[in-house]
Write a protein that holds these residues in place. Structure first.
Motif, PDB file in Angstrom:
ATOM      1  N   VAL A  35       0.865  -1.183   0.000  1.00  0.00           N
ATOM      2  CA  VAL A  35       0.000   0.000   0.000  1.00  0.00           C
ATOM      3  C   VAL A  35       0.899   1.229   0.000  1.00  0.00           C
ATOM      4  O   VAL A  35       1.723   1.405   0.903  1.00  0.00           O
ATOM      5  CB  VAL A  35      -0.933   0.018   1.221  1.00  0.00           C
ATOM      6  CG1 VAL A  35      -1.796   1.292   1.202  1.00  0.00           C
ATOM      7  CG2 VAL A  35      -1.827  -1.214   1.219  1.00  0.00           C
ATOM      8  N   VAL A  36       0.755   2.050  -1.029  1.00  0.00           N
ATOM      9  CA  VAL A  36       1.590   3.232  -1.200  1.00  0.00           C
ATOM     10  C   VAL A  36       0.763   4.479  -0.914  1.00  0.00           C
ATOM     11  O   VAL A  36      -0.164   4.810  -1.655  1.00  0.00           O
ATOM     12  CB  VAL A  36       2.172   3.308  -2.631  1.00  0.00           C
ATOM     13  CG1 VAL A  36       3.048   4.551  -2.784  1.00  0.00           C
ATOM     14  CG2 VAL A  36       2.952   2.047  -2.950  1.00  0.00           C
ATOM     15  N   GLY A  37       1.088   5.166   0.169  1.00  0.00           N
ATOM     16  CA  GLY A  37       0.462   6.450   0.436  1.00  0.00           C
ATOM     17  C   GLY A  37       1.229   7.522  -0.308  1.00  0.00           C
ATOM     18  O   GLY A  37       2.451   7.589  -0.228  1.00  0.00           O
ATOM     19  N   TYR A  38       0.523   8.368  -1.062  1.00  0.00           N
ATOM     20  CA  TYR A  38       1.237   9.373  -1.850  1.00  0.00           C
ATOM     21  C   TYR A  38       0.733  10.778  -1.526  1.00  0.00           C
ATOM     22  O   TYR A  38      -0.450  11.018  -1.293  1.00  0.00           O
ATOM     23  CB  TYR A  38       1.114   9.097  -3.351  1.00  0.00           C
ATOM     24  CG  TYR A  38      -0.276   9.249  -3.919  1.00  0.00           C
ATOM     25  CD1 TYR A  38      -0.737  10.475  -4.396  1.00  0.00           C
ATOM     26  CD2 TYR A  38      -1.136   8.148  -4.003  1.00  0.00           C
ATOM     27  CE1 TYR A  38      -2.012  10.607  -4.923  1.00  0.00           C
ATOM     28  CE2 TYR A  38      -2.409   8.273  -4.530  1.00  0.00           C
ATOM     29  CZ  TYR A  38      -2.838   9.507  -4.989  1.00  0.00           C
ATOM     30  OH  TYR A  38      -4.113   9.633  -5.507  1.00  0.00           O
ATOM     31  N   PHE A  79       0.553   2.174   5.803  1.00  0.00           N
ATOM     32  CA  PHE A  79       1.242   2.190   4.526  1.00  0.00           C
ATOM     33  C   PHE A  79       2.497   1.320   4.602  1.00  0.00           C
ATOM     34  O   PHE A  79       3.124   1.198   5.656  1.00  0.00           O
ATOM     35  CB  PHE A  79       1.667   3.619   4.156  1.00  0.00           C
ATOM     36  CG  PHE A  79       0.536   4.604   4.103  1.00  0.00           C
ATOM     37  CD1 PHE A  79      -0.547   4.407   3.255  1.00  0.00           C
ATOM     38  CD2 PHE A  79       0.554   5.746   4.901  1.00  0.00           C
ATOM     39  CE1 PHE A  79      -1.587   5.312   3.196  1.00  0.00           C
ATOM     40  CE2 PHE A  79      -0.471   6.675   4.847  1.00  0.00           C
ATOM     41  CZ  PHE A  79      -1.549   6.459   4.000  1.00  0.00           C
ATOM     42  N   ASN A  80       2.863   0.757   3.464  1.00  0.00           N
ATOM     43  CA  ASN A  80       4.163   0.104   3.327  1.00  0.00           C
ATOM     44  C   ASN A  80       5.199   1.092   2.799  1.00  0.00           C
ATOM     45  O   ASN A  80       6.378   1.000   3.122  1.00  0.00           O
ATOM     46  CB  ASN A  80       4.083  -1.077   2.369  1.00  0.00           C
ATOM     47  CG  ASN A  80       3.091  -2.119   2.825  1.00  0.00           C
ATOM     48  OD1 ASN A  80       1.981  -2.202   2.289  1.00  0.00           O
ATOM     49  ND2 ASN A  80       3.468  -2.909   3.832  1.00  0.00           N
ATOM     50  N   GLU A 104       9.352   1.188  10.037  1.00  0.00           N
ATOM     51  CA  GLU A 104       9.026   0.046   9.183  1.00  0.00           C
ATOM     52  C   GLU A 104       8.490   0.472   7.823  1.00  0.00           C
ATOM     53  O   GLU A 104       8.377  -0.344   6.899  1.00  0.00           O
ATOM     54  CB  GLU A 104       7.993  -0.854   9.880  1.00  0.00           C
ATOM     55  CG  GLU A 104       6.557  -0.340   9.875  1.00  0.00           C
ATOM     56  CD  GLU A 104       6.291   0.772  10.883  1.00  0.00           C
ATOM     57  OE1 GLU A 104       5.138   1.235  10.966  1.00  0.00           O
ATOM     58  OE2 GLU A 104       7.234   1.175  11.588  1.00  0.00           O
ATOM     59  N   VAL A 105       8.143   1.756   7.677  1.00  0.00           N
ATOM     60  CA  VAL A 105       7.604   2.276   6.419  1.00  0.00           C
ATOM     61  C   VAL A 105       8.738   2.881   5.596  1.00  0.00           C
ATOM     62  O   VAL A 105       9.557   3.646   6.107  1.00  0.00           O
ATOM     63  CB  VAL A 105       6.520   3.348   6.683  1.00  0.00           C
ATOM     64  CG1 VAL A 105       5.990   3.911   5.365  1.00  0.00           C
ATOM     65  CG2 VAL A 105       5.385   2.751   7.509  1.00  0.00           C
ATOM     66  N   SER A 333       9.554  -1.887  -0.574  1.00  0.00           N
ATOM     67  CA  SER A 333       8.649  -2.267   0.509  1.00  0.00           C
ATOM     68  C   SER A 333       9.146  -3.501   1.260  1.00  0.00           C
ATOM     69  O   SER A 333       8.815  -3.722   2.422  1.00  0.00           O
ATOM     70  CB  SER A 333       7.248  -2.549  -0.037  1.00  0.00           C
ATOM     71  OG  SER A 333       7.254  -3.693  -0.862  1.00  0.00           O
ATOM     72  N   LYS A 334       9.958  -4.329   0.585  1.00  0.00           N
ATOM     73  CA  LYS A 334      10.453  -5.557   1.202  1.00  0.00           C
ATOM     74  C   LYS A 334      11.817  -5.372   1.864  1.00  0.00           C
ATOM     75  O   LYS A 334      12.241  -6.204   2.649  1.00  0.00           O
ATOM     76  CB  LYS A 334      10.565  -6.664   0.150  1.00  0.00           C
ATOM     77  CG  LYS A 334       9.227  -7.088  -0.437  1.00  0.00           C
ATOM     78  CD  LYS A 334       9.434  -8.097  -1.549  1.00  0.00           C
ATOM     79  CE  LYS A 334       8.111  -8.502  -2.178  1.00  0.00           C
ATOM     80  NZ  LYS A 334       8.293  -9.450  -3.309  1.00  0.00           N
TER      81      LYS A 334
END
Length: 352
Positions: A35-38, A79-80, A104-105, A333-334
Motif C-alpha cells: 500500500v503506497v500512500g502518496y 502504509f508500506n 518500518e515504512v 517495501s520488502k
C-alpha cells in the motif's frame, strides 16, 4: 501535526478527489501486497499517476492511496511506502516525524536528502568529489561561480574566477517554480548585471546540441536523448553580445530519439560509466528518485559533464516507466535497508 496554510489544493474539485481517493486498505476485499500512500502536487499526480501505472500496479498487488493533507499523517494508513513530492518546511517536518515513529515504512525520499538538491551549488558538489576516472570516460562538472547578491559585481567576479564565455546562468534555488527553471546564455560578462542573484554561472561546454537525461528509479536507470543548445563557435562569440533566455530541454517535445543525428553525437554514454555514476550518486545523495542531466564534450568524447540533478522528475514521459516503478515499489517495501542501501546491481534500460 496537521499541514496548514503552506499547502493547499488548487480548487475544491481537487480536494474532493483526494478525499474520495483516501480509502482505508483494510476495508477492501483485495489482498494487496503493498500500500503506497502518496502526497503529490496536482501537477505531479496528473503526470505521474497515469492509468497505465495504476493498472499495472493493481495487477502486481500495489495500491495507491492519496494522503489527505488536511488530516494528521499518523492517523492514516497503514502504509508500506510513503511517496511524496511536496515542498515546504512544514511538510518536511511532518514527514520526518512520521519517519522516526514508523521506521518500518519506506519513505521515498528523506526530506533532508531532497533539500540537498534544492541548491544548485550543493547538488553538484557530490559530482565534483567523485573519482570517475578510468571508467570508459571521466565525469565532472563545468567550472562555475555562485553569485548570491549584488549583480553589479558580477563582471568583476567572473573575471577574477577566470570563467570563459559564454556562460549559462541559472537560479541558485530550485523550488519547483517556473522561475527556478529559467535559464540564460550570456555572451559577454557585462550583460550579466541584467540578471538578479542569487544565481549560478556555469561555463558553456560545446556538446553537439544533445543532452542525455539519465533517469534513476531505485536500482534501475533509463537514458534518453534530448535536444540542447547547439555548439557556439568562436566567430559567433566574437559577434554576439547580451544575455538571452533559452527554453528548458527536458520536455518530451524536445526528444532527440527519432532524429537523424550524427552517430558520434547520438551515441549513448558507456554502460559501465552510467552504472557507476548512478550508483555513486544514489549513495552520496541518499536518494532513490532523481535524474541527471549529462552532456559529452564535443572536443573530448571521453569527457562528460553533469550540469543538473533533479528530484522526482517527469517519469511519465518515459515509455515503460510503469514497469520500472512498480518493480521499485515492490523492492523498497520488502527491504529492511533504507535509501542508498538497497541492491548493488543496476538494471540498465536503454532507450533507442
Amino acid at each position: 501535526m496537521r499541514l496548514s496554510g503552506a499547502i493547499s489544493s488548487e480548487d475544491e474539485e481537487e480536494k474532493e478527489k483526494q478525499a474520495n481517493s483516501h480509502i482505508c486498505p483494510s476495508s477492501l476485499n483485495v489482498d494487496y501486497k503493498v500500500v503506497v500512500g502518496y502526497a503529490l502536487t496536482s501537477k505531479k499526480k496528473k503526470s505521474f499517476l497515469q492509468p497505465k501505472l495504476e493498472g499495472l500496479a493493481r495487477n502486481k498487488g500495489i495500491l495507491f492511496v492519496a494522503i489527505d493533507l488536511s488530516k494528521p499523517l499518523a492517523d492514516q494508513g497503514p502504509f508500506n511506502v510513503v511517496l511524496h513530492k511536496i515542498s515546504g518546511k512544514e511538510w518536511f517536518e511532518i514527514i520526518e516525524d512520521y519517519q522516526r515513529k514508523h521506521p518500518e515504512v519506506a519513505v521515498v525520499d528523506p526530506p533532508d536528502a531532497i533539500e540537498h538538491l534544492l541548491d544548485r551549488q550543493s547538488m553538484l558538489q557530490d559530482v565534483a568529489d567523485l573519482n570517475m576516472h578510468g571508467c570508459y570516460g571521466t565525469v565532472g562538472v563545468p567550472k562555475q561561480l555562485v553569485i548570491r547578491e549584488d549583480s553589479q559585481s558580477i563582471p568583476c567576479e567572473v573575471a577574477e574566477a577566470g570563467l570563459s564565455l559564454p556562460l549559462v546562468a541559472k537560479p541558485l534555488v530550485v523550488d519547483g517554480s517556473p522561475k527556478s527553471h529559467e535559464l540564460f546564455l550570456a555572451y559577454d560578462r557585462y550583460s550579466l548585471v541584467e540578471l538578479g542573484p542569487p544565481l549560478v554561472l556555469q561555463e558553456f561546454v560545446n556538446h553537439g546540441g544533445v543532452l542525455f537525461k539519465v533517469y534513476i528509479i531505485g536500482d534501475s536507470i533509463k537514458v534518453v536523448r534530448r535536444f540542447s543548445l547547439p555548439n557556439i563557435s568562436r566567430r559567433e562569440l566574437s559577434k554576439v553580445t547580451g544575455v538571452f533566455p533559452f527554453p528548458r530541454v527536458s520536455s518530451a517535445a524536445s526528444s532527440a530519439e527519432d532524429a537523424d543525428l550524427d552517430p558520434g553525437v547520438a551515441e549513448l554514454p558507456p554502460r559501465p560509466l552510467l552504472e557507476k555514476l548512478a550508483k555513486e550518486l544514489r549513495h552520496r545523495l541518499g536518494l532513490q528518485l532523481f535524474n541527471i542531466d549529462l552532456i559529452r564534450e564535443q572536443a573530448n568524447r571521453d569527457m562528460y559533464f553533469v550540469i543538473d540533478i533533479n528530484y522526482f522528475p517527469g517519469y511519465g514521459k518515459l515509455p515503460g516507466y510503469e514497469h520500472m516503478f512498480t518493480d521499485f515499489l515492490l523492492s523498497v517495501s520488502k527491504s529492511e535497508g533504507r535509501t542508498g542501501t538497497m541492491g548493488s546491481k543496476f538494471q540498465l534500460y536503454m532507450q533507442y
